[in-house]
Design a protein around this motif. Structure first.
Motif, PDB file in Angstrom:
ATOM      1  N   LEU A 108       0.827  -1.204   0.000  1.00 35.90           N
ATOM      2  CA  LEU A 108       0.000   0.000   0.000  1.00 35.90           C
ATOM      3  C   LEU A 108       0.865   1.260   0.000  1.00 35.90           C
ATOM      4  O   LEU A 108       0.577   2.230  -0.721  1.00 35.90           O
ATOM      5  N   ARG A 109       1.910   1.253   0.823  1.00 40.88           N
ATOM      6  CA  ARG A 109       2.795   2.425   0.893  1.00 40.88           C
ATOM      7  C   ARG A 109       3.468   2.674  -0.459  1.00 40.88           C
ATOM      8  O   ARG A 109       3.600   3.821  -0.892  1.00 40.88           O
ATOM      9  N   ALA A 112       0.872   4.129  -2.741  1.00 35.42           N
ATOM     10  CA  ALA A 112       0.579   5.512  -2.369  1.00 35.42           C
ATOM     11  C   ALA A 112       1.684   6.453  -2.852  1.00 35.42           C
ATOM     12  O   ALA A 112       1.418   7.602  -3.219  1.00 35.42           O
ATOM     13  N   ALA A 113       2.922   5.962  -2.857  1.00 34.67           N
ATOM     14  CA  ALA A 113       4.057   6.768  -3.304  1.00 34.67           C
ATOM     15  C   ALA A 113       4.301   6.646  -4.806  1.00 34.67           C
ATOM     16  O   ALA A 113       5.261   7.219  -5.323  1.00 34.67           O
ATOM     17  N   ARG A 114       3.446   5.878  -5.484  1.00 36.63           N
ATOM     18  CA  ARG A 114       3.596   5.624  -6.918  1.00 36.63           C
ATOM     19  C   ARG A 114       4.955   5.009  -7.252  1.00 36.63           C
ATOM     20  O   ARG A 114       5.584   5.345  -8.258  1.00 36.63           O
ATOM     21  N   MET A 115       5.361   4.091  -6.374  1.00 38.17           N
ATOM     22  CA  MET A 115       6.582   3.322  -6.576  1.00 38.17           C
ATOM     23  C   MET A 115       6.223   1.937  -7.087  1.00 38.17           C
ATOM     24  O   MET A 115       5.208   1.359  -6.694  1.00 38.17           O
ATOM     25  N   SER A 116       7.060   1.392  -7.975  1.00 40.54           N
ATOM     26  CA  SER A 116       6.778   0.054  -8.489  1.00 40.54           C
ATOM     27  C   SER A 116       6.965  -1.010  -7.422  1.00 40.54           C
ATOM     28  O   SER A 116       6.338  -2.070  -7.475  1.00 40.54           O
ATOM     29  N   PHE A 117       7.826  -0.745  -6.432  1.00 41.39           N
ATOM     30  CA  PHE A 117       8.004  -1.664  -5.315  1.00 41.39           C
ATOM     31  C   PHE A 117       8.687  -0.926  -4.175  1.00 41.39           C
ATOM     32  O   PHE A 117       9.242   0.169  -4.349  1.00 41.39           O
ATOM     33  N   LEU A 118       8.651  -1.528  -3.006  1.00 39.51           N
ATOM     34  CA  LEU A 118       9.446  -1.089  -1.864  1.00 39.51           C
ATOM     35  C   LEU A 118      10.074  -2.322  -1.227  1.00 39.51           C
ATOM     36  O   LEU A 118       9.460  -3.395  -1.189  1.00 39.51           O
ATOM     37  N   PRO A 119      11.281  -2.211  -0.703  1.00 36.47           N
ATOM     38  CA  PRO A 119      11.916  -3.354  -0.051  1.00 36.47           C
ATOM     39  C   PRO A 119      11.348  -3.571   1.349  1.00 36.47           C
ATOM     40  O   PRO A 119      10.936  -2.627   2.018  1.00 36.47           O
ATOM     41  N   GLY A 152       4.185  -2.517  -5.588  1.00 34.54           N
ATOM     42  CA  GLY A 152       3.186  -1.535  -5.175  1.00 34.54           C
ATOM     43  C   GLY A 152       1.808  -1.888  -5.713  1.00 34.54           C
ATOM     44  O   GLY A 152       1.672  -2.440  -6.803  1.00 34.54           O
ATOM     45  N   ILE A 153       0.803  -1.577  -4.931  1.00 36.24           N
ATOM     46  CA  ILE A 153      -0.586  -1.805  -5.327  1.00 36.24           C
ATOM     47  C   ILE A 153      -1.209  -0.465  -5.682  1.00 36.24           C
ATOM     48  O   ILE A 153      -1.256   0.452  -4.850  1.00 36.24           O
ATOM     49  N   LEU A 183      -3.713   5.429   3.294  1.00 36.55           N
ATOM     50  CA  LEU A 183      -2.934   4.800   2.219  1.00 36.55           C
ATOM     51  C   LEU A 183      -3.839   4.327   1.090  1.00 36.55           C
ATOM     52  O   LEU A 183      -3.472   4.434  -0.088  1.00 36.55           O
ATOM     53  N   TYR A 184      -5.016   3.793   1.437  1.00 40.41           N
ATOM     54  CA  TYR A 184      -5.958   3.401   0.387  1.00 40.41           C
ATOM     55  C   TYR A 184      -6.313   4.601  -0.481  1.00 40.41           C
ATOM     56  O   TYR A 184      -6.337   4.517  -1.713  1.00 40.41           O
ATOM     57  N   ALA A 185      -6.607   5.733   0.161  1.00 44.71           N
ATOM     58  CA  ALA A 185      -6.983   6.926  -0.593  1.00 44.71           C
ATOM     59  C   ALA A 185      -5.850   7.389  -1.497  1.00 44.71           C
ATOM     60  O   ALA A 185      -6.066   7.758  -2.661  1.00 44.71           O
ATOM     61  N   MET A 186      -4.626   7.352  -0.983  1.00 48.24           N
ATOM     62  CA  MET A 186      -3.471   7.836  -1.744  1.00 48.24           C
ATOM     63  C   MET A 186      -3.069   6.883  -2.865  1.00 48.24           C
ATOM     64  O   MET A 186      -2.480   7.311  -3.863  1.00 48.24           O
ATOM     65  N   ALA A 187      -3.373   5.596  -2.699  1.00 45.64           N
ATOM     66  CA  ALA A 187      -2.956   4.598  -3.687  1.00 45.64           C
ATOM     67  C   ALA A 187      -4.026   4.321  -4.737  1.00 45.64           C
ATOM     68  O   ALA A 187      -3.865   3.420  -5.556  1.00 45.64           O
ATOM     69  N   ALA A 188      -5.101   5.092  -4.742  1.00 45.27           N
ATOM     70  CA  ALA A 188      -6.210   4.865  -5.675  1.00 45.27           C
ATOM     71  C   ALA A 188      -6.368   6.051  -6.618  1.00 45.27           C
ATOM     72  O   ALA A 188      -6.117   7.204  -6.252  1.00 45.27           O
ATOM     73  N   ASP A 189      -6.797   5.760  -7.829  1.00 49.15           N
ATOM     74  CA  ASP A 189      -7.075   6.831  -8.786  1.00 49.15           C
ATOM     75  C   ASP A 189      -8.279   7.659  -8.350  1.00 49.15           C
ATOM     76  O   ASP A 189      -8.338   8.857  -8.607  1.00 49.15           O
ATOM     77  N   ARG A 190      -9.244   6.984  -7.704  1.00 53.84           N
ATOM     78  CA  ARG A 190     -10.417   7.672  -7.162  1.00 53.84           C
ATOM     79  C   ARG A 190     -10.726   7.085  -5.792  1.00 53.84           C
ATOM     80  O   ARG A 190     -10.573   5.878  -5.586  1.00 53.84           O
TER      81      ARG A 190
END
Length: 272
Positions: A108-109, A112-119, A152-153, A183-190
């Motif tokens: 989710l993080r 939300a950050a528009r990253m393809s992945f995080l470690p 990232g989701i 995080l849900y709000a930030m990781a969603a288009d709407r």
């Protein structure tokens, strides 16, 4: 500030088949049940649902709406297993991506950050990697450490429920835990956010600390005033979980006729 208020009846028009939909809350706590009800009423199918799941997952599985579930867990809290999710999981009628809770939050993080992945260290040495063979590890460029590269989701739509909001979409939680609705709000288009009450902006911090303002208006597409909108899950401090209705929900799953009656009542009046 723009007025983002909308009616519950408008929610279904924002959902399309094949979408990836995130649902906030945690288990059987502060679930956007009024919004889920509108999702159930829609024609949308083949959904990928991203969730720390509760009865929202069971209802959507029972209705045949779910194609894939991306989740950290599914539980009714006071009832360990959701019967409809268990039936769908055991029968293989839904595809699943099951993460460790730490990995799920990392995903989710990243989204939300528009990253393809995080470690993440979460998942290392566990069967999560065996259950999800598409996951990769990544070597640190600074030392000899190795991490799980958690993808990232990103979601087409997020549905969340909070205690209060203003008409512009600034959302406030008043209970003991923010969960991960921001995080849900930030990781969603709407993001569509339902709340117990829509109040003037200045009232949000009249009797509550500024840090209770969990969701910023820039991440919210629509605000729905839905008193009791998390029922039968909890929405502390406004109300607790309706244990009687939750037991009825779980018991109704044992018999198709009983379930049909419960489902109809839930869709018609929210089991109140």
């Amino acid at each position: 500030m723009a007025d983002k208020t909308m009616q519950l009846s408008d929610v279904a028009s924002h959902v399309r088949s094949g979408m990836t939909v995130g649902i906030g809350g945690w288990g059987s706590r502060r679930k956007p049940m009024a919004l889920v009800r509108e999702l159930l009423r829609s024609d949308a199918t083949d959904l990928t649902v991203v969730v720390f799941g509760g009865p929202d997952v069971g209802l959507l599985c029972a209705a045949g709406k779910v194609k894939r579930l991306v989740y950290g867990f599914v539980s009714l809290d006071s009832i360990p297993l959701d019967p409809h999710f268990r039936a769908a999981r055991e029968s293989g009628t839904i595809a699943t991506t099951e993460y460790d809770e730490g990995m799920f939050v990392t995903a989710l993080r990243a989204g939300a950050a528009r990253m393809s992945f995080l470690p993440s260290r979460a998942g290392l040495g566990s069967d999560v990697l065996a259950m999800n063979p598409e996951l990769r590890t990544v070597a640190s460029p600074y030392d000899d450490d190795v991490y799980v590269a958690v993808p990232g989701i990103r979601m087409d739509l997020a549905l969340i429920h909070l205690n209060r909001a203003d008409a512009a979409g600034n959302g406030q939680y008043l209970g003991p835990d923010p969960y991960f609705d921001d995080l849900y709000a930030m990781a969603a288009d709407r993001c569509i956010m339902s709340v117990e009450r829509i109040v003037p902006t200045e009232e949000l911090t009249a009797d509550a600390a500024p840090q209770t303002l969990l969701v910023g208006r820039m991440f919210v597409s629509g605000v729905v005033e839905a008193p009791g909108g998390a029922h039968f899950t909890s929405c502390d401090p406004d109300y607790g979980r309706d244990e009687a209705v939750q037991r009825e929900y779980a018991e109704a799953a044992r018999d198709p006729g009983t379930w049909a009656a419960f489902e109809q009542r839930f869709l018609a009046e929210g089991t109140r």
